[in-house]
Design a protein around this motif. Structure first.
Motif, mmCIF file in Angstrom:
data_model
loop_
_atom_site.group_PDB
_atom_site.id
_atom_site.type_symbol
_atom_site.label_atom_id
_atom_site.label_comp_id
_atom_site.label_asym_id
_atom_site.label_seq_id
_atom_site.Cartn_x
_atom_site.Cartn_y
_atom_site.Cartn_z
ATOM 1 N N LYS A 403 1.045 -1.386 0.240
ATOM 2 C CA LYS A 403 -0.105 0.090 -0.037
ATOM 3 C C LYS A 403 0.995 1.402 -0.009
ATOM 4 O O LYS A 403 0.410 2.206 -0.638
ATOM 5 C CB LYS A 403 -0.822 0.174 1.483
ATOM 6 N N SER A 404 2.006 1.083 0.669
ATOM 7 C CA SER A 404 2.929 2.295 0.869
ATOM 8 C C SER A 404 3.340 2.701 -0.695
ATOM 9 O O SER A 404 3.960 3.928 -0.779
ATOM 10 C CB SER A 404 3.926 2.100 1.853
ATOM 11 N N GLY A 406 1.476 2.597 -3.092
ATOM 12 C CA GLY A 406 0.326 2.835 -4.058
ATOM 13 C C GLY A 406 -0.239 1.892 -4.838
ATOM 14 O O GLY A 406 -1.299 2.035 -5.479
ATOM 15 N N THR A 469 7.197 -0.794 -9.134
ATOM 16 C CA THR A 469 6.424 0.235 -9.364
ATOM 17 C C THR A 469 7.093 1.699 -9.493
ATOM 18 O O THR A 469 6.358 2.688 -9.696
ATOM 19 C CB THR A 469 5.703 0.385 -7.908
ATOM 20 N N LYS A 471 8.450 3.312 -7.425
ATOM 21 C CA LYS A 471 8.411 4.147 -6.169
ATOM 22 C C LYS A 471 9.150 3.925 -5.046
ATOM 23 O O LYS A 471 9.565 2.720 -4.973
ATOM 24 C CB LYS A 471 6.745 4.205 -5.560
#
Length: 972
Positions: A403-404, A406, A469, A471
């Protein structure tokens, strides 16, 4: 949903495994290796063989076989292709070869889940249970007095299941999770007699597949839907509702509202499939309102093994215990009032109930259940909760980390499984870039965590997700916030045995304390007719523990399973060669499941050919009892055929064929017959069935009397199952594992599981108990064509030597041509009972005092003993058994002539325990020496002491206790 791995056929090139000079006739014998299995596998040496041949009046093994097997059923075609079936290779070379196959399987980091999980097998259990012949060579505990160790271990397992699930009664395991789900459906149908069954769509797909297969042939309508939203206004039309928690997508449900409110008044069975480890911290199925619960105990220390063997669990409310499939271990009392373990409710055993059986399951996964029970004992309740919490925290940490970055994570409470939505390419990315296997459903990626995973594994996944991701997030700040859930359940496993054996010293002593109570092949011959308790060579067993075989997930990508592909393809090819049939399925994970699968092939064949009304199955009354039970489960109607003097009654057969000609589906025959003879009319029987549109199912339980001399294919059978746990040396394991693949001819090949017109799924994975396939692989490779054929001849020699040696003392019930038997024979105790009052049970129990396990008792004929020595026993061991049986006959004569009291004699009071013999209050009318040391060898070899005297079976059934004593019982 089962993944087929049928690729191009490959046959192992065994010629490269042995020195080529080994097979060169120009090389003198003294240069050839002694590292071959055949002389080690066959118990008697050449001089002993010659002595036995003389006793049975044969000059050679070939002449003996000619006397025994009718010419019209002999076939020399098997083993004719060296390209298909290898010559024997050395023992060490085969072990090295299997290690190379194991190494071809790629053990990528695994997060696939779906009912199969990594686990740490405690080494004290691995070494002293799974790899200990004292545990894996024992037989099903029908003779309870010399099975107290494994019975106690199985009772512990049952207690683990009932305590974790909250249910009242558990059985001693079933074959696997999918078949357990199918048994739940059948229990619901037989209890409520309604033809509709609901299955939640988030149950494991392999379980849904098997439920659908089982239901299809029984005419049961399976409705698959979302149990959370389904309108159950027509609930009374259903015989049962089956849901799962945690489900296929990892969500933990509380089904209390559905079962206790929505379906409160509905007359149907409420079933929850569950995960045993999750129940260490989650609400029990019983608290949610379930009547039945099932699952897999695999993650309690049993390796994945590419699908098995694993012990499924099955537990019910008390109301349903007498229809529950499988075996139940209970506590009774012995003749002296001492608590003793035994198999309870034995009238449910399928070989007794035949077509009225509540299931065709005639075995369990006892060895694996014992491992799971020991795992729970070793860790104890606090240890199990710690493991469960750790796995849960790993999963929730990963979810938060995803989740962190995204990523969209499926909502809902989880135990061990995380679903990432809209990550279509992630599975492929992880496989190729991180050597990691995960599961994919549509555009979602599923990660299942287990006790083998670490925080480092989570961090590695997180790093790959960051790259995927593009990210970034802080790893440590996320996982530091994750703490264990508060447990939803009451304390469990408070009994002493689960709270006092946590050190390896104590655990090792407990395992060996139990093992020493039992008679296994490590102590003596087990002469069980139709059960073939032969040698399980150590080199055959060794590869089972190779990590490449034991640690592989059954749904791994094809690129990771090259070793298993080669192994399974070769086993299939060799079984085709032995049976002279076209194709093989390795899916059935027991002999009874092989029967069932073979009959489904026949049913599907008739259905696909527009003859769905062919539903009559003819079964001779001499057949194995699971035959009619399997036929009923396949949706067939059983019509028995009479047997006269051990042979199928052709007049009655013709009558039954004529009466059922238009609806005749098949006949089930066992060859050689269950009476231990080669029927010379078998070809005629098969021809008759074919002429009237039926097919022929051959029960291959006695295949060890066919190999190399005849075959199901040559005789004309359409399908045959093979008990790999009998003929081909997979051990019995105290009542399982087993493996019962089927071989079929060309017309039935398209209907095998995974084929064009598949009959459906009969197990949780394509190869079910795949990790024990290296055992028959070793049997074929190390014995080769000549060795396997010689085993058949030696099994016949040993049986006929025993029969000839005992025929003057005991009436032999059936013989074939020239007064010979096949590989087993039956002695009739009924005349002895009439004359002396001594029964077959008295003889069976008395044999324990001589250090032997009894032959098969009262099957296939009541009041008899069926004896099968196998080729692995030496003449000296056979002579010891003969001496014991002859001395028992002398004891019977003493009862007849009044030297022994009719009620107080060594046979009626057998077996005698050490407690009785050393007790100062000995009051019997015979001596202690006669009781405990009836022959000199008993003392010389070291006495095997039964730990309890004769058990009161009726008391155990009237007072059914199937769990470990409670803490309060210990205090009393």
């Amino acid at each position: 949903m089962l993944r087929s791995i049928r690729l191009i056929q490959r046959v192992a090139n065994f010629s490269r495994l042995a020195n080529p000079h080994e097979v060169n006739p120009k090389v003198p014998d003294w240069f050839k290796s002694s590292d071959y299995m055949e002389p080690r596998f066959i118990g008697s040496e050449s001089q002993q063989v010659n002595e036995m041949l003389k006793a049975v009046e044969a000059k050679s093994l070939d002449e003996l076989v000619d006397k025994i097997i009718p010419k019209e059923i002999r076939s020399e075609a098997a083993f004719q292709s060296p390209d298909n079936f290898p010559d024997a290779i050395p023992e060490s070379a085969m072990v090295q070869h299997l290690q190379s196959l194991a190494n071809k399987n790629k053990l990528y980091k695994n997060y696939i889940g779906q009912g199969f999980y990594g686990t740490h097998t405690p080494y004290v259990i691995l070494r002293n249970v799974l790899e200990d012949p004292g545990w894996y060579t024992s037989y099903t505990p029908y003779q309870a007095e010399i099975s107290q160790g494994r019975l106690e271990a199985l009772l512990n397992y049952q207690t683990v299941i009932t305590e974790l699930t909250g249910m009242d009664v558990s059985n001693a395991s079933l074959l696997d999770e999918a078949t357990a789900a199918g048994e739940a459906m059948f229990l619901a149908n037989s209890w409520f007699e309604k033809k509709k069954f609901f299955v939640d769509n988030h149950v494991f797909p392999q379980s849904i597949d098997h439920i659908k297969t089982k239901a299809y042939y029984l005419g049961i309508d399976i409705v698959v839907g979302d149990a959370k939203t389904y309108d159950f206004k027509d609930a009374d039309q259903y015989c049962g509702v089956l849901v799962q928690s945690p489900d296929n997508l990892g969500e933990v449900h509380d089904w209390s509202d559905l079962f206790k409110h929505t379906l409160k008044d509905a007359k149907l069975l409420k079933v929850i499939g569950t995960d045993l480890l999750s129940l260490a911290i989650n609400k029990t199925p019983k608290d949610q309102g379930a009547n039945v619960t099932y699952g897999n105990s695999q993650r309690f220390g049993v390796p994945m093994g590419f699908g098995g063997p694993h012990a499924a669990f099955f537990a019910v409310e008390d109301e349903f215990k007498r229809k529950m499939p499988g075996r139940i271990i209970g506590i009774s009392k012995d003749a002296n009032g001492k608590s003793a373990y035994r198999m309870s409710l034995q009238t449910r055993e399928q070989h007794i109930r035949r077509e009225k059986a509540t299931s065709n399951i005639c075995t369990a996964q006892a060895l694996l259940a014992n491992m799971a029970g020991f795992y729970a004992t070793y860790h104890g309740p606090q240890g199990l909760q710690k493991i469960a919490n750790r796995v849960n925290c790993l999963a929730r940490s990963f979810a938060k980390l995803a989740k962190s970055l995204g990523l969209v994570v499926k909502e809902g409470r989880i135990f061990d499984t995380v679903v990432l939505h809209n990550t279509e390419t992630l599975q492929e990315y992880l496989h190729y870039n991180a050597q990691t296997n995960v599961r994919k459903i549509g555009q979602d990626t599923i990660f299942s965590f287990d006790e083998t995973h670490t925080v480092q594994d989570v961090e590695d996944l997180f790093n790959h997700l960051q790259h995927y991701t593009k990210k970034k997030a802080d790893f440590m700040s996320v996982i530091q916030k994750v703490i264990p859930y508060k447990s939803e359940r009451a304390p469990f496993l408070q009994q002493k045995v689960f709270n006092s054996l946590h050190s390896e010293t104590e655990m090792l002593r407990y395992i060996n304390y139990l093992r020493q109570k039992d008679v296994s092949l490590t102590k003596s011959m087990i002469s069980l007719g139709s059960c073939t308790m032969k040698l399980n060579p150590t080199s055959f067993m060794l590869p089972v523990s190779f990590q490449g075989f034991s640690q592989l997930h059954p749904f791994s990508p094809l690129s990771c399973t090259q070793g298993y592909q080669e192994l399974t393809e070769n086993v299939e090819k060799w079984l085709c060669d032995i049976t002279q049939l076209e194709a093989v399925s390795l899916m059935p994970n027991s002999g009874a499941q092989g029967e069932y699968t073979g009959l489904l092939c026949i049913r599907k064949y008739h259905i696909m050919n527009g003859q769905k009304d062919r539903n009559i199955c003819l079964i001779p009354i001499s057949a194995h009892g699971t035959n009619p039970a399997s036929a009923v489960l396949a949706g067939l109607t059983v019509v028995p055929v009479n047997v006269v003097d051990g042979y199928v009654d052709l007049n009655d057969l013709n009558k039954k064929i004529k009466e059922n000609e238009k609806s005749l589906a098949c006949i089930m025959i066992t060859y050689p017959s269950t009476y231990g003879v080669y029927e010379d009319q078998t070809k005629k029987i098969i021809q008759l069935i074919h002429e009237h549109g039926g097919l022929v199912y051959m029960d291959g339980a006695n295949m060890n009397a066919q190999v190399g001399y005849t075959s199901p294919g040559y005789l004309g059978a359409d399908v045959c199952h093979l008990n790999l746990h009998k003929t081909f040396s997979i051990p019995h394991g105290g009542g399982g594992p087993g493996l019962g693949p089927i071989a079929v001819n060309k017309k039935l090949a398209p209907y095998l599981p995974g084929r064009e017109h598949s009959l459906g799924s009969v197990a949780s994975s394509l190869f079910s108990s795949a990790s024990i396939l290296p055992i028959p692989y070793s049997y074929f490779g190390q014995l080769g064509r000549q060795g396997a054929k010689k085993c058949t001849a030696m099994a016949m020699l040993n049986a006929n030597y025993l029969m000839k040696s005992l025929k003057d003392d005991y009436k032999v019930l059936f013989t074939g041509q020239n007064g010979m038997c096949a590989h087993e024979f039956i002695i009739d105790i009924r005349p002895i009972k009439q004359e002396s009052g001594i029964t077959e049970e008295d003889i069976a129990k008395r044999l324990m005092d001589y250090g032997f396990h009894a032959p098969t008792m009262s099957f296939p004929v009541p009041g008899t003993l069926m004896i099968e020595p196998t080729e692995s026993e030496s003449k000296s061991e056979l002579d010891r058994f003969i001496e014991a049986m002859k001395n028992i006959k002398l004891e019977i004569e003493k009862v007849k002539n009044g030297q022994y009291d009719k009620n107080d004699n060594p046979l009626k009071n057998a077996p005698h325990t050490q407690d009785q013999v050393i007790n100062s209050g000995w009051s019997h009318k015979y001596s202690r020496e006669e009781a405990a040391f009836p022959l000199p060898y008993v003392l010389q070899r070291g006495k095997v002491w039964p730990t309890v005297s004769r058990i009161n079976n009726a008391f155990g059934d009237r007072n059914l206790i199937c769990q470990c004593p409670s803490v309060s019982d210990y205090q009393q």
